[in-house]
Design a protein around this motif. Sequence first.
Motif, PDB file in Angstrom:
ATOM      1  N   TYR A  79      17.441 -15.622  -8.480  1.00 27.02           N
ATOM      2  CA  TYR A  79      16.165 -15.027  -8.641  1.00 27.02           C
ATOM      3  C   TYR A  79      15.474 -14.971  -7.395  1.00 27.02           C
ATOM      4  N   PHE A  80      15.442 -15.894  -6.728  1.00 24.50           N
ATOM      5  CA  PHE A  80      14.600 -16.052  -5.666  1.00 24.50           C
ATOM      6  C   PHE A  80      15.118 -14.851  -4.249  1.00 24.50           C
ATOM      7  N   ALA A  81      16.357 -14.644  -4.426  1.00 24.55           N
ATOM      8  CA  ALA A  81      16.989 -13.818  -3.352  1.00 24.55           C
ATOM      9  C   ALA A  81      16.534 -12.249  -3.866  1.00 24.55           C
ATOM     10  N   LYS A  82      16.370 -12.096  -5.108  1.00 21.35           N
ATOM     11  CA  LYS A  82      15.905 -10.681  -5.593  1.00 21.35           C
ATOM     12  C   LYS A  82      14.564 -10.356  -5.900  1.00 21.35           C
ATOM     13  N   LYS A  83      13.748 -11.316  -6.096  1.00 16.65           N
ATOM     14  CA  LYS A  83      12.488 -11.237  -6.695  1.00 16.65           C
ATOM     15  C   LYS A  83      11.548 -10.171  -5.981  1.00 16.65           C
ATOM     16  N   ASP A  84      11.389 -10.436  -4.639  1.00 21.13           N
ATOM     17  CA  ASP A  84      10.731  -9.655  -3.732  1.00 21.13           C
ATOM     18  C   ASP A  84      10.929  -8.088  -3.922  1.00 21.13           C
ATOM     19  N   ASN A  85      12.215  -7.598  -3.698  1.00 18.72           N
ATOM     20  CA  ASN A  85      12.895  -6.354  -3.728  1.00 18.72           C
ATOM     21  C   ASN A  85      12.392  -5.894  -5.067  1.00 18.72           C
ATOM     22  N   GLU A  86      12.838  -6.579  -6.299  1.00 19.98           N
ATOM     23  CA  GLU A  86      12.613  -6.055  -7.677  1.00 19.98           C
ATOM     24  C   GLU A  86      10.836  -5.865  -7.809  1.00 19.98           C
ATOM     25  N   LYS A  87      10.222  -6.662  -7.223  1.00 24.10           N
ATOM     26  CA  LYS A  87       8.664  -6.596  -7.443  1.00 24.10           C
ATOM     27  C   LYS A  87       8.329  -5.306  -6.664  1.00 24.10           C
ATOM     28  N   LEU A  88       8.946  -5.140  -5.590  1.00 29.14           N
ATOM     29  CA  LEU A  88       8.592  -3.872  -4.880  1.00 29.14           C
ATOM     30  C   LEU A  88       8.930  -2.408  -5.532  1.00 29.14           C
ATOM     31  N   MET A  89      10.015  -2.642  -6.473  1.00 32.87           N
ATOM     32  CA  MET A  89      10.686  -1.289  -7.026  1.00 32.87           C
ATOM     33  C   MET A  89       9.947  -1.367  -8.413  1.00 32.87           C
ATOM     34  N   VAL A  93       7.617   2.209  -9.278  1.00 33.33           N
ATOM     35  CA  VAL A  93       7.678   2.811 -10.250  1.00 33.33           C
ATOM     36  C   VAL A  93       6.391   2.924 -11.239  1.00 33.33           C
ATOM     37  N   MET A  94       5.615   1.875 -11.201  1.00 28.74           N
ATOM     38  CA  MET A  94       4.386   1.763 -12.011  1.00 28.74           C
ATOM     39  C   MET A  94       3.279   1.983 -11.276  1.00 28.74           C
ATOM     40  N   GLY A  95       3.590   2.463 -10.080  1.00 28.97           N
ATOM     41  CA  GLY A  95       2.166   2.791  -9.356  1.00 28.97           C
ATOM     42  C   GLY A  95       1.422   1.524  -8.675  1.00 28.97           C
ATOM     43  N   GLY A  96       1.809   0.640  -8.696  1.00 28.64           N
ATOM     44  CA  GLY A  96       0.927  -0.805  -8.114  1.00 28.64           C
ATOM     45  C   GLY A  96       0.789  -0.715  -6.526  1.00 28.64           C
ATOM     46  N   ASP A  97       0.012  -1.474  -6.222  1.00 25.50           N
ATOM     47  CA  ASP A  97      -0.335  -1.616  -4.630  1.00 25.50           C
ATOM     48  C   ASP A  97       0.250  -2.176  -3.973  1.00 25.50           C
ATOM     49  N   THR A  98       1.214  -3.204  -4.434  1.00 28.90           N
ATOM     50  CA  THR A  98       1.951  -4.085  -3.489  1.00 28.90           C
ATOM     51  C   THR A  98       3.010  -3.235  -2.666  1.00 28.90           C
ATOM     52  N   ILE A 106       0.658  -4.139   5.474  1.00 26.12           N
ATOM     53  CA  ILE A 106      -0.567  -5.029   5.144  1.00 26.12           C
ATOM     54  C   ILE A 106      -0.121  -6.220   4.553  1.00 26.12           C
ATOM     55  N   ASP A 107      -0.637  -7.186   5.240  1.00 29.09           N
ATOM     56  CA  ASP A 107      -0.263  -8.649   4.690  1.00 29.09           C
ATOM     57  C   ASP A 107      -1.044  -9.036   3.347  1.00 29.09           C
ATOM     58  N   GLU A 108      -0.028  -9.235   2.330  1.00 29.95           N
ATOM     59  CA  GLU A 108      -0.874  -9.376   1.030  1.00 29.95           C
ATOM     60  C   GLU A 108      -0.931 -11.031   0.692  1.00 29.95           C
ATOM     61  N   ASP A 109      -2.091 -11.578   1.148  1.00 29.92           N
ATOM     62  CA  ASP A 109      -2.365 -13.265   1.133  1.00 29.92           C
ATOM     63  C   ASP A 109      -2.725 -13.485  -0.352  1.00 29.92           C
ATOM     64  N   GLU A 110      -3.301 -12.749  -1.158  1.00 25.15           N
ATOM     65  CA  GLU A 110      -3.918 -13.033  -2.423  1.00 25.15           C
ATOM     66  C   GLU A 110      -3.070 -11.931  -3.401  1.00 25.15           C
ATOM     67  N   ASP A 111      -1.975 -12.755  -3.991  1.00 27.23           N
ATOM     68  CA  ASP A 111      -1.163 -11.954  -5.172  1.00 27.23           C
ATOM     69  C   ASP A 111      -1.653 -12.282  -6.426  1.00 27.23           C
ATOM     70  N   GLU A 112      -2.013 -11.370  -7.225  1.00 27.43           N
ATOM     71  CA  GLU A 112      -2.571 -11.766  -8.561  1.00 27.43           C
ATOM     72  C   GLU A 112      -1.598 -12.457  -9.511  1.00 27.43           C
ATOM     73  N   PHE A 113      -0.471 -12.005  -9.122  1.00 28.85           N
ATOM     74  CA  PHE A 113       0.630 -12.450 -10.233  1.00 28.85           C
ATOM     75  C   PHE A 113       1.818 -13.223  -9.122  1.00 28.85           C
TER      76      PHE A 113
END
Length: 125
Positions: A79-89, A93-98, A106-113
Amino acid sequence: KGVWSPKRIPNPDYKGVWVHPEIPNPDYVADDQLHAVCGVKPCTHVGFELWQVKSSTMFDDIMVTDDLAEATKFAEETYFAKKDNEKLMYDKVMGGDTYDKVMNGIDEDEDEFDMDSMMMGGDEL
């Protein structure tokens, strides 16, 4: 007039409440070890019946254990090895800003999820 009740039509063929007939099965053999589905060997597979809300829900890296250390190691390797890349993907796809923030440096200090806070521990296993 009182409480309403439906009209009743007489049924002269009524024979009472239906009772399921007991039919003998000559092929039946009682098995007092039916619960031990794997026999003396350890089980190698587990089945899950999952009711999902979305038709696109997918599951991977499922582990069943009672060892917290083993589960933590497994989570770090999967999970922890894949989660960042899966979140980026997902964000791409969903048009998020991350995705845009990471690609633009851009450093993302405050992640809402915060997915890191979802790690299990203690009695929640």
